[in-house]
Enzyme design. Structure first.
Site, PDB file in Angstrom:
ATOM      1  N   SER A 129       0.823  -1.206   0.000  1.00  0.00           N
ATOM      2  CA  SER A 129       0.000   0.000   0.000  1.00  0.00           C
ATOM      3  C   SER A 129       0.856   1.254   0.000  1.00  0.00           C
ATOM      4  CB  SER A 129      -0.888  -0.016   1.255  1.00  0.00           C
ATOM      5  OG  SER A 129      -1.461   1.244   1.502  1.00  0.00           O
ATOM      6  N   TYR A 153      -2.282  -0.111  10.376  1.00  0.00           N
ATOM      7  CA  TYR A 153      -2.453  -0.749   9.065  1.00  0.00           C
ATOM      8  C   TYR A 153      -1.209  -0.566   8.216  1.00  0.00           C
ATOM      9  CZ  TYR A 153      -4.029  -1.292   4.230  1.00  0.00           C
ATOM     10  OH  TYR A 153      -4.129  -1.660   2.906  1.00  0.00           O
TER      11      TYR A 153
END
Length: 327
Positions: A129, A153
């Protein structure tokens, strides 16, 4: 080829599985059907894969943290390539439940890498990501930009990359990390800006922007992500590499909302609410490395992609909208 897609009932994973099936590969999807959003969307995604693959498609319900199950799935299917999409999603939610993200996203990748190394898998392609970069020191982000993750995250995504690199070095397992920049398109999950804005506008409700709307995003259309992954079934040039997969463009959230209001014809005024913790202020991808290694070239800009999504939404409104509105 024999392909395993973890998290293959989700938005990106199901589009990958469908694309591989259309190309004639055999695909196994492993997914724990986490109810992060309405499971009806994931169930529909699996139906699409079944229709695309018929007897070349298999679904296995279970978690990537289940060592025995992952080992059995990889071994019994003689898997050639694993596309690891499974992870607990959501930057904001990770702030509230960091342990759950650590278990799912870090334990999961280690289990997958162990099984891949033990059973001679050719390659693991890991879904990373843009959140690994954190606050930008410069834009667009290239892969040499320092990593300062700002949420649990993001930390798990960066840790997963490091585990892939270690297995590439120590276990002679080819791994590639693809750093996705805000992927969107048909069947996208409901709790994202584009799906929320479109749903609200088509129902005569104002889009809600968290913050001032001047934050910018590099939105990547799902077809470009599928093509980047498809290329990694074939090329060996990317072994051990991490690379950005973005659109090479960005747009402010305010401009995005205004465009969706105009495209849907909604007679509404945009609403602003307080900004959320851990949200990135700006993202913008330099995709030149992916261009050099896997001939990646984004094909769909944000306005064209949003228009495509609105058309798809309206064509699939009967089944999709209730699930979006329920999430």
């Amino acid at each position: 080829m024999q392909v395993l897609v973890t998290g293959g009932a989700g938005f990106i994973g199901s589009n990958l599985a469908e694309g591989f099936l259309d190309a004639g590969h055999r695909v196994v999807v492993l997914d724990n059907l986490d109810p992060y959003y309405d499971l009806g969307i994931k169930e529909h995604n699996l139906e699409v894969c079944h229709e695309a693959g018929d007897d070349h498609f298999e679904f296995v319900e279970g978690s990537t943290t289940d060592e025995e199950l992952v080992d059995e799935v990889v071994a019994s299917n003689d898997v050639d390539v694993i596309f690891h999409q499974a992870s607990k999603a959501g930057v904001r939610t990770s702030v509230e439940h960091p342990k759950a993200y650590n278990e799912s996203n870090i334990d999961g990748i280690v289990t997958v890498l162990e099984a891949a190394a033990d059973h001679g898998v050719d390659r693991v392609v890991n879904a990373s990501s843009s959140s690994v970069y954190g606050v930008p020191e410069y834009l667009p982000y290239d892969e040499d930009h320092p990593n300062h993750p700002k949420s649990p995250y993001a930390v798990t995504k960066l840790a997963a990359e490091h585990y892939c690199n270690v297995y590439d070095d120590l276990r002679d397992l080819s791994t590639v990390n693809l750093r996705y920049f805000t992927v969107y398109g048909p069947r996208m999950r409901p709790n994202m800006a584009i799906s929320n804005f479109v749903s609200r506008c088509l129902n005569g409700e104002p889009p809600i922007i968290y913050g001032d709307g001047e934050q910018t995003r590099d939105f990547t259309f799902i077809d470009d992500v599928v093509e980047a992954n498809r290329t990694l079934l074939e090329t060996s040039d990317a072994d051990g590499e991490s690379m950005n997969v973005g659109s090479n463009d960005n747009i402010s959230i305010r401009e995005l909302a205004e465009y969706i209001v105009a495209e849907t014809g909604a007679d509404v005024d945009i609403v602003h609410e307080e900004a959320k913790d851990a949200d990135a202020r700006h993202t913008h991808a330099d995709v030149s490395k992916a261009g050099e290694l896997i001939d990646y070239e984004p094909t769909t800009d944000i306005r064209e992609g949003v228009s495509k999504f609105i058309d798809w939404y309206e064509a699939n409104r009967e089944w999709y909208e209730p699930l979006v509105r329920n999430s």
